[in-house]
Write a protein that holds these residues in place. Structure first.
Motif, mmCIF file in Angstrom:
data_model
loop_
_atom_site.group_PDB
_atom_site.id
_atom_site.type_symbol
_atom_site.label_atom_id
_atom_site.label_comp_id
_atom_site.label_asym_id
_atom_site.label_seq_id
_atom_site.Cartn_x
_atom_site.Cartn_y
_atom_site.Cartn_z
ATOM 1 N N GLY A 1 0.627 -1.530 0.283
ATOM 2 C CA GLY A 1 0.273 0.025 0.444
ATOM 3 C C GLY A 1 0.815 1.169 -0.217
ATOM 4 O O GLY A 1 0.625 1.910 -0.395
ATOM 5 N N HIS B 1 -6.455 -5.874 3.782
ATOM 6 C CA HIS B 1 -7.174 -5.616 3.080
ATOM 7 C C HIS B 1 -7.582 -3.900 2.993
ATOM 8 O O HIS B 1 -6.808 -3.325 2.169
ATOM 9 C CB HIS B 1 -8.288 -6.159 2.306
ATOM 10 C CG HIS B 1 -9.203 -5.559 1.190
ATOM 11 N ND1 HIS B 1 -9.324 -6.152 -0.476
ATOM 12 C CD2 HIS B 1 -9.974 -4.122 1.317
ATOM 13 C CE1 HIS B 1 -9.786 -4.847 -1.099
ATOM 14 N NE2 HIS B 1 -10.186 -3.856 0.022
ATOM 15 N N GLU B 2 -7.775 -3.400 4.499
ATOM 16 C CA GLU B 2 -7.362 -2.246 4.781
ATOM 17 C C GLU B 2 -6.332 -2.329 4.949
ATOM 18 O O GLU B 2 -6.429 -0.624 4.868
ATOM 19 C CB GLU B 2 -8.746 -2.320 5.983
ATOM 20 C CG GLU B 2 -10.010 -2.358 5.593
ATOM 21 C CD GLU B 2 -10.776 -1.843 6.626
ATOM 22 O OE1 GLU B 2 -12.736 -1.459 5.789
ATOM 23 O OE2 GLU B 2 -10.816 -1.477 7.539
ATOM 24 N N GLU C 1 -5.494 -0.577 1.447
ATOM 25 C CA GLU C 1 -5.859 0.131 1.327
ATOM 26 C C GLU C 1 -5.268 2.015 2.369
ATOM 27 O O GLU C 1 -5.549 2.778 1.732
ATOM 28 C CB GLU C 1 -7.367 0.597 1.508
ATOM 29 C CG GLU C 1 -8.229 -0.687 0.520
ATOM 30 C CD GLU C 1 -9.455 -0.908 0.406
ATOM 31 O OE1 GLU C 1 -10.310 -1.167 -0.617
ATOM 32 O OE2 GLU C 1 -10.428 -0.331 1.257
ATOM 33 N N LEU D 1 -6.721 -7.832 -3.459
ATOM 34 C CA LEU D 1 -6.025 -6.007 -2.894
ATOM 35 C C LEU D 1 -6.746 -5.741 -4.654
ATOM 36 O O LEU D 1 -6.237 -5.926 -5.364
ATOM 37 C CB LEU D 1 -4.485 -6.383 -2.873
ATOM 38 C CG LEU D 1 -4.341 -6.804 -1.697
ATOM 39 C CD1 LEU D 1 -2.383 -6.788 -1.345
ATOM 40 C CD2 LEU D 1 -4.668 -6.597 -0.406
ATOM 41 N N TRP E 1 -6.599 -1.877 -7.281
ATOM 42 C CA TRP E 1 -6.255 -0.318 -7.037
ATOM 43 C C TRP E 1 -6.304 -0.049 -7.923
ATOM 44 O O TRP E 1 -6.811 -0.529 -9.402
ATOM 45 C CB TRP E 1 -4.731 -0.015 -7.143
ATOM 46 C CG TRP E 1 -4.364 0.682 -7.206
ATOM 47 C CD1 TRP E 1 -3.828 1.498 -8.413
ATOM 48 C CD2 TRP E 1 -3.973 1.581 -6.546
ATOM 49 N NE1 TRP E 1 -3.160 2.853 -7.940
ATOM 50 C CE2 TRP E 1 -3.414 3.194 -6.780
ATOM 51 C CE3 TRP E 1 -3.841 1.718 -5.066
ATOM 52 C CZ2 TRP E 1 -3.131 4.272 -5.575
ATOM 53 C CZ3 TRP E 1 -4.168 2.746 -3.950
ATOM 54 C CH2 TRP E 1 -3.619 4.197 -4.674
ATOM 55 N N LYS F 1 -6.242 6.270 -10.035
ATOM 56 C CA LYS F 1 -6.327 8.139 -9.112
ATOM 57 C C LYS F 1 -5.675 8.443 -9.535
ATOM 58 O O LYS F 1 -3.844 7.915 -9.708
ATOM 59 C CB LYS F 1 -5.744 6.525 -7.758
ATOM 60 C CG LYS F 1 -5.956 7.214 -6.864
ATOM 61 C CD LYS F 1 -5.888 6.791 -5.308
ATOM 62 C CE LYS F 1 -5.323 7.298 -4.113
ATOM 63 N NZ LYS F 1 -6.365 8.071 -3.687
#
Length: 608
Positions: free
Chosen positions: A219, A357-358, A361, A395, A397, A401
């Motif tokens: 991340g 997972h978080e 993120e 995961l 993305w 972004k």
């Protein structure tokens, strides 16, 4: 003794000696079950020394998908004589004890209410191998083979895992498969299968098995981090190592071979955060990873980041404290220390991921927030999330972004005569504009200091100037409420005036506990907090309920204290449920604590 067959729903716990080479075999056991399509929650409980002390590896098999610790053990694989009595006590009535039966044991060493399964592991190894180290290592593979037969795990799954594990070391594959079959054949010839069974299903789907430190390290790469300064400390070291590995793959110029990152293993935690703050001042996205003792040492630089408004990210992988405490055990005990780190009046945003997972993120989000808010952002993992592998969603993305650099005044804006005050709030959100060093030859420069100054960064110790600055920092913290991830709410199936608040690694056990409580007629609305400062949703949730349990893994109810302090909440309304022995919290503990207190309240009401 177990009256019914339990299919894809039980707990296996391995009791070993640290340094015995059991970790890879036990991990293979967990992965074999996932390869059969059954969700697994695996947790390693290990000592802080190198070898010799007890270590445990607990595998929760749950077709229903419960990822928290349940509590209790259905099958204990007892390979450590030092912890025999303790391990025996954990087995559920009617459960199983698997042990090395090479040395005969009297009946008083067992419990009358459990099933005993003996395999002469040492004798088998002594007969097959002469090298002492081989005897120890293959003993682990033999008991895995025996468990495969006892639980009906497909042997082909293990053979594939062995081939994958020793890829590139072909000569080791055949001996390990041979040891695997030795254990399996012994069971088929001498024992009956258990009433704990594995059956192939398709409940894992596309989920991945990954630890939070690895996910957070990735991340950080996706969040744009190019600088990592760190000092080794359990349980955060693997986060820096993961970031290093990912940078070597993803942050090297393919044409020149030049590294586009800087990773420094510093002489201590103080130097580490100093490098991070310096890099952040210069416009780089930088972080350090540490645990509670490291945060304690970083206090003064964190205060500089807050007061001089310099972006920084700290991954705090929490462990048992205070002092050295229990360095290889998990806790959620750094909340207050991180939220108000450093002397004077400070407040720092925190992100509270609940799974790997978080971690990915929020590991990326932290860098946007640190640039946007121009301050230190804490990402609060713990050992349970950080070092244990969790089954979680893949995961993902969004390649569209765009990195959010926040309020940065450009050369053209300065050239056009735009008013620049480093600590000037132009729109009421408390966040001033900053400039990067060297952006303009004559404009946009300022003196960065940790002492009091006015809106234009000019030194001043006038009381009114100091108050103006400190009040602006509070407005910035208020702005942060809209940027921090919102809490996640789960409403009970029936209307209720009782709620529960929780966060982080407590989440999977909490979700299972809510199901257990509901089956007992105890209905609670639930709110998972995902960050600090707390959004209005948290205070609204509390206001809508007569009593709210706050479940956390520390002694001093630190989340509860933060909520009371920030929201002015009556302490009597927030009921602490606290678990802090260093092991991950269990669903049974949460359910028992809440149910007993709700039952007590009902008895009191009836008496009145």
């Amino acid at each position: 003794m177990m009256s019914t067959v339990r299919v894809n729903d039980f707990v296996v716990k391995f009791a070993n000696v640290n340094g015995s080479g059991s970790a890879s075999a036990n991990g293979m056991f967990a992965k074999s079950i996932m390869r059969m399509g059954v969700p697994v929650a695996a947790r390693n409980i290990f000592p802080s020394n190198i070898q010799g002390l007890p270590t445990w590896y607990e595998v929760r098999v749950s077709e229903a998908g419960h990822m928290g610790r349940r509590g209790g053990v259905d099958l204990m694989v007892a390979m450590n004589p030092q912890t025999w009595d303790r391990d025996l006590a954990e087995i559920e009535p009617g459960g199983y004890l698997f042990y090395d039966s090479t040395k005969p044991m009297t009946s008083d060493r067992f419990r009358a209410d459990i099933n005993v399964v003996g395999v002469p592991l040492t004798a088998m190894c002594n007969a097959a191998y002469t090298d002492p180290r081989q005897r120890q290592l293959f003993k682990n593979i033999i008991y895995v083979g025996a468990l495969a037969a006892l639980l009906d795990i497909e042997i082909e799954v293990f053979e594939t895992l062995i081939s994958e594990q020793f890829q590139g070391k072909t000569r080791l594959i055949a001996p390990n498969i041979e040891a695997l079959h030795m254990g399996r054949d012994y069971v088929h010839q001498n024992l009956e299968p258990l009433r704990l069974k594995m059956k192939r299903v398709d409940k894992v789907g596309d989920r991945i098995f990954i630890d939070g430190n690895t996910a957070a390290g990735l991340g950080a790469v996706y969040g744009g981090a190019t600088v990592c300064a760190w000092y080794p400390i359990t349980p955060s070291t693997s986060l820096a190592e993961a970031f290093t590995d990912f940078c070597q793959d993803l942050r090297v110029d393919p044409e020149t071979g030049k590294a586009k990152y800087a990773i420094l293993q510093c002489e201590d935690e103080i130097a580490s955060i100093g490098v991070v703050v310096g890099a952040g001042w210069n416009g780089a996205r930088a972080f350090t990873c540490t645990s509670g003792p490291g945060v304690s040492l970083m206090q003064e630089f964190v205060g500089l980041s807050y007061f001089a408004e310099i972006p920084a990210v700290i991954f705090d992988v929490q462990r048992g404290g205070p002092s050295t405490g229990m360095p290889t055990r998990t806790q959620q005990a750094d909340l207050i220390g991180a939220a108000y780190a450093s002397h004077g009046d400070t407040k720092h945003p925190m992100l509270l991921p609940c799974d790997p997972h978080e971690c990915f993120e929020m590991g990326a989000l932290a860098f946007d927030l640190s640039d946007r808010l121009q301050t230190t952002i804490f990402v609060m993992l713990d050992l349970d999330i950080g070092m244990n592998e969790w089954l979680c969603d893949p995961l993902a993305w969004d390649d569209s972004k765009v990195i959010d650099r926040g309020k940065v005044m450009t050369h053209d804006e300065l050239e056009a005569g735009k008013d620049f005050g480093r600590y000037l709030d132009v729109d009421g959100d408390g966040i001033p504009y900053r400039t990067y060093p060297g952006v303009h030859p004559s404009k946009g420069s300022y003196f960065t200091r940790g002492t009091s100054r006015d809106r234009y960064a000019r030194y001043s110790e006038e009381g009114s100037v100091y108050v103006d600055n400190m009040e602006r920092l509070l407005r910035k913290f208020e702005t942060a409420k809209a940027l921090i991830p919102s809490p996640v709410r789960r409403d009970a199936k029936r209307a209720t005036k009782t709620g529960v608040i929780y966060f982080g690694s407590t989440t999977p056990a909490m979700h299972e506990a809510l199901e257990m409580l509901e089956a007992q007629g105890c209905h609670l609305d639930a709110l998972r907090v995902r960050g600090f400062p707390f959004s209005n949703e948290v205070m609204d949730f509390i206001a809508a309920h007569e009593e709210v349990f706050v479940v956390e893994q520390n002694r001093d109810a630190q989340l509860r204290v933060l909520i009371m302090n920030e929201g002015g909440i009556d302490p009597a309304k927030l009921l602490p449920v606290l678990h802090f022995d260093g092991t991950p919290i269990t669903a049974r503990f949460i359910s028992s604590e809440i149910e007993s207190r709700m039952a007590g309240a009902r008895i009191t009401e009836a008496a009145e």
